[in-house]
Enzyme design. Structure first.
Site, mmCIF file in Angstrom:
data_model
loop_
_atom_site.group_PDB
_atom_site.id
_atom_site.type_symbol
_atom_site.label_atom_id
_atom_site.label_comp_id
_atom_site.label_asym_id
_atom_site.label_seq_id
_atom_site.Cartn_x
_atom_site.Cartn_y
_atom_site.Cartn_z
ATOM 1 N N LYS A 13 0.828 -1.215 0.000
ATOM 2 C CA LYS A 13 0.000 0.000 0.000
ATOM 3 C C LYS A 13 0.860 1.262 0.000
ATOM 4 O O LYS A 13 0.630 2.189 -0.774
ATOM 5 C CB LYS A 13 -0.926 0.025 1.241
ATOM 6 C CG LYS A 13 -1.814 -1.194 1.371
ATOM 7 C CD LYS A 13 -2.693 -1.121 2.607
ATOM 8 C CE LYS A 13 -1.944 -1.057 3.931
ATOM 9 N NZ LYS A 13 -1.143 -2.251 4.239
ATOM 10 N N ARG A 131 11.951 -5.630 4.583
ATOM 11 C CA ARG A 131 11.683 -4.205 4.326
ATOM 12 C C ARG A 131 12.703 -3.319 5.044
ATOM 13 O O ARG A 131 13.043 -3.525 6.188
ATOM 14 C CB ARG A 131 10.278 -3.853 4.820
ATOM 15 C CG ARG A 131 10.000 -2.355 4.772
ATOM 16 C CD ARG A 131 8.537 -2.034 4.812
ATOM 17 N NE ARG A 131 7.872 -2.437 6.035
ATOM 18 C CZ ARG A 131 6.544 -2.326 6.223
ATOM 19 N NH1 ARG A 131 5.776 -1.874 5.257
ATOM 20 N NH2 ARG A 131 6.004 -2.712 7.353
ATOM 21 N N ARG A 164 12.182 -1.343 10.603
ATOM 22 C CA ARG A 164 11.172 -0.943 11.580
ATOM 23 C C ARG A 164 11.150 -1.908 12.762
ATOM 24 O O ARG A 164 11.336 -3.099 12.589
ATOM 25 C CB ARG A 164 9.784 -0.930 10.910
ATOM 26 C CG ARG A 164 9.523 0.325 10.141
ATOM 27 C CD ARG A 164 8.296 0.250 9.279
ATOM 28 N NE ARG A 164 7.105 -0.307 9.938
ATOM 29 C CZ ARG A 164 5.888 -0.280 9.390
ATOM 30 N NH1 ARG A 164 5.713 0.261 8.191
ATOM 31 N NH2 ARG A 164 4.866 -0.804 10.008
HETATM 32 P P1 ADP Z 1 2.428 -1.816 3.237
HETATM 33 O O1 ADP Z 1 2.436 -0.304 3.162
HETATM 34 O O2 ADP Z 1 1.174 -2.420 2.668
HETATM 35 O O3 ADP Z 1 2.740 -2.331 4.608
HETATM 36 P P2 ADP Z 1 4.921 -1.598 1.741
HETATM 37 O O4 ADP Z 1 4.583 -0.712 0.596
HETATM 38 O O5 ADP Z 1 5.665 -1.013 2.889
HETATM 39 O O6 ADP Z 1 3.583 -2.341 2.291
HETATM 40 O O7 ADP Z 1 5.734 -2.849 1.159
HETATM 41 C C1 ADP Z 1 6.299 -3.837 2.027
HETATM 42 C C2 ADP Z 1 7.641 -4.335 1.466
HETATM 43 O O8 ADP Z 1 7.395 -4.997 0.231
HETATM 44 C C3 ADP Z 1 8.636 -3.207 1.176
HETATM 45 O O9 ADP Z 1 9.940 -3.669 1.493
HETATM 46 C C4 ADP Z 1 8.509 -2.981 -0.333
HETATM 47 O O10 ADP Z 1 9.730 -2.533 -0.900
HETATM 48 C C5 ADP Z 1 8.128 -4.376 -0.820
HETATM 49 N N1 ADP Z 1 7.231 -4.346 -1.981
HETATM 50 C C6 ADP Z 1 6.209 -3.473 -2.237
HETATM 51 N N2 ADP Z 1 5.605 -3.776 -3.395
HETATM 52 C C7 ADP Z 1 6.217 -4.895 -3.883
HETATM 53 C C8 ADP Z 1 6.054 -5.729 -5.041
HETATM 54 N N3 ADP Z 1 5.111 -5.468 -5.963
HETATM 55 N N4 ADP Z 1 6.874 -6.790 -5.177
HETATM 56 C C9 ADP Z 1 7.809 -7.050 -4.261
HETATM 57 N N5 ADP Z 1 8.043 -6.328 -3.163
HETATM 58 C C10 ADP Z 1 7.252 -5.258 -2.955
HETATM 59 P P1 AMP Z 2 1.591 0.618 9.123
HETATM 60 O O1 AMP Z 2 2.745 1.528 8.846
HETATM 61 O O2 AMP Z 2 0.370 0.984 8.346
HETATM 62 O O3 AMP Z 2 1.974 -0.851 8.958
HETATM 63 O O4 AMP Z 2 1.198 0.833 10.651
HETATM 64 C C1 AMP Z 2 2.143 0.564 11.682
HETATM 65 C C2 AMP Z 2 1.430 0.551 13.029
HETATM 66 O O5 AMP Z 2 0.848 1.847 13.297
HETATM 67 C C3 AMP Z 2 0.258 -0.420 13.158
HETATM 68 O O6 AMP Z 2 0.677 -1.741 13.481
HETATM 69 C C4 AMP Z 2 -0.554 0.230 14.294
HETATM 70 O O7 AMP Z 2 0.048 0.013 15.553
HETATM 71 C C5 AMP Z 2 -0.405 1.711 13.965
HETATM 72 N N1 AMP Z 2 -1.477 2.185 13.039
HETATM 73 C C6 AMP Z 2 -1.310 2.662 11.776
HETATM 74 N N2 AMP Z 2 -2.488 2.989 11.231
HETATM 75 C C7 AMP Z 2 -3.426 2.692 12.162
HETATM 76 C C8 AMP Z 2 -4.852 2.776 12.194
HETATM 77 N N3 AMP Z 2 -5.555 3.236 11.141
HETATM 78 N N4 AMP Z 2 -5.485 2.375 13.327
HETATM 79 C C9 AMP Z 2 -4.804 1.934 14.391
HETATM 80 N N5 AMP Z 2 -3.472 1.810 14.431
HETATM 81 C C10 AMP Z 2 -2.774 2.183 13.324
#
Ligand code: ADP
Ligand code: AMP
Length: 218
Positions: A13, A131, A164
């Site tokens: 996302k 990541r 992270r």
């Molecule tokens: P989310 O925001 O849904 O948690 P991220 O955008 O942070 O996901 O993506 C999670 C990990 O996967 C990151 O290390 C990113 O570089 C990698 N990633 C994102 N899109 C793809 C893809 N299409 N194929 C492979 N790896 C991806």
């Molecule tokens: P994310 O970066 O979206 O994976 O979020 C990391 C962490 O932030 C999550 O595991 C939650 O602890 C907190 N968080 C982010 N967005 C929300 C949300 N909409 N509601 C509650 N907690 C959130």
């Protein structure tokens, strides 16, 4: 255009929201990024959120709803936005409806599409455990799937790449369980309104980006 991105952690996302911001001027509203910044700054919000985030739990609804409401009212959202990681509970989705209703008519905000990112669990764990994020500009990398040109260094700004706190395996499992219990029901919530698009979010980032644009009509 106003979009919501739903999907489990690691489904891409943030990666796709950042591309829509860079290339199409849609404002990326990532509640996770905002909360992590608050933790780094040591603000009262950050102190309240940190314990939940470190163990993979959700931060209380009232905290994130307030953050999103303030952001949506900002000028940077006038051209459109992507909600990345919000809503995550039915309570948040209902609060978002109320926020939208309260906007004055000329700028009335309506969500155009809700995109559900679909990636299987094995791939999610691989993505999350590899990541890495730039500590300065938040650019996203993956150790093997999208590595930086120089190990540990951001291509874009030269900042140091960090892992992270919540991308450790035991916390990843908890976050995936929290998604199943609290966030997956939103697929039905939005599906019932005919707003939901399911996007298979596997394959190269640019291919997912192209499929996403076609799906939402950008
Ligand atoms: P989310 O925001 O849904 O948690 P991220 O955008 O942070 O996901 O993506 C999670 C990990 O996967 C990151 O290390 C990113 O570089 C990698 N990633 C994102 N899109 C793809 C893809 N299409 N194929 C492979 N790896 C991806
Ligand atoms: P994310 O970066 O979206 O994976 O979020 C990391 C962490 O932030 C999550 O595991 C939650 O602890 C907190 N968080 C982010 N967005 C929300 C949300 N909409 N509601 C509650 N907690 C959130």
């Amino acid at each position: 255009m106003r979009l919501i991105f739903l999907g489990p952690p690691g489904s891409g996302k943030g990666t796709q929201a950042a591309l829509l911001e860079q290339r199409h001027g849609l404002c990326q509203i990532s509640t996770g990024d905002i909360l992590r910044q608050a933790v780094a700054d040591g603000t009262p919000l950050g102190r309240e959120a940190k314990a939940c985030m470190d163990k993979g739990a959700l931060v209380p609804d009232r905290v994130v709803i307030g953050i999103v409401e303030e952001k949506l009212k900002g000028r940077e959202c006038e051209k459109g936005f992507v909600l990345d990681g919000f809503p995550r509970t039915t309570g948040q989705a209902e609060a978002l409806d109320a926020i939208m209703r309260d906007f004055p008519a000329p700028q009335a905000h309506r969500i155009d599409r809700v995109v559900a990112f679909q990636v299987d669990e094995g791939a999610l764990v691989t993505r999350l455990s590899g990541r890495r994020t730039c500590g300065e500009c938040q650019a996203m990398y993956h150790l093997t799937l999208s590595p930086p040109r120089v190990e540990g260094v951001c291509d874009r700004c030269g900042g140091r790449l960090v892992q992270r706190n919540d991308d450790r395996e035991e916390v990843i499992r908890e976050r995936l369980a929290v998604y199943e219990e609290s966030t997956r029901p939103l697929l039905e919530f939005y599906g019932g309104r005919g707003q939901l698009i399911r996007l298979p979010a596997v394959g190269p980032v640019e291919d997912v980006h192209a499929a996403l644009k076609a799906a939402v009509g950008l």
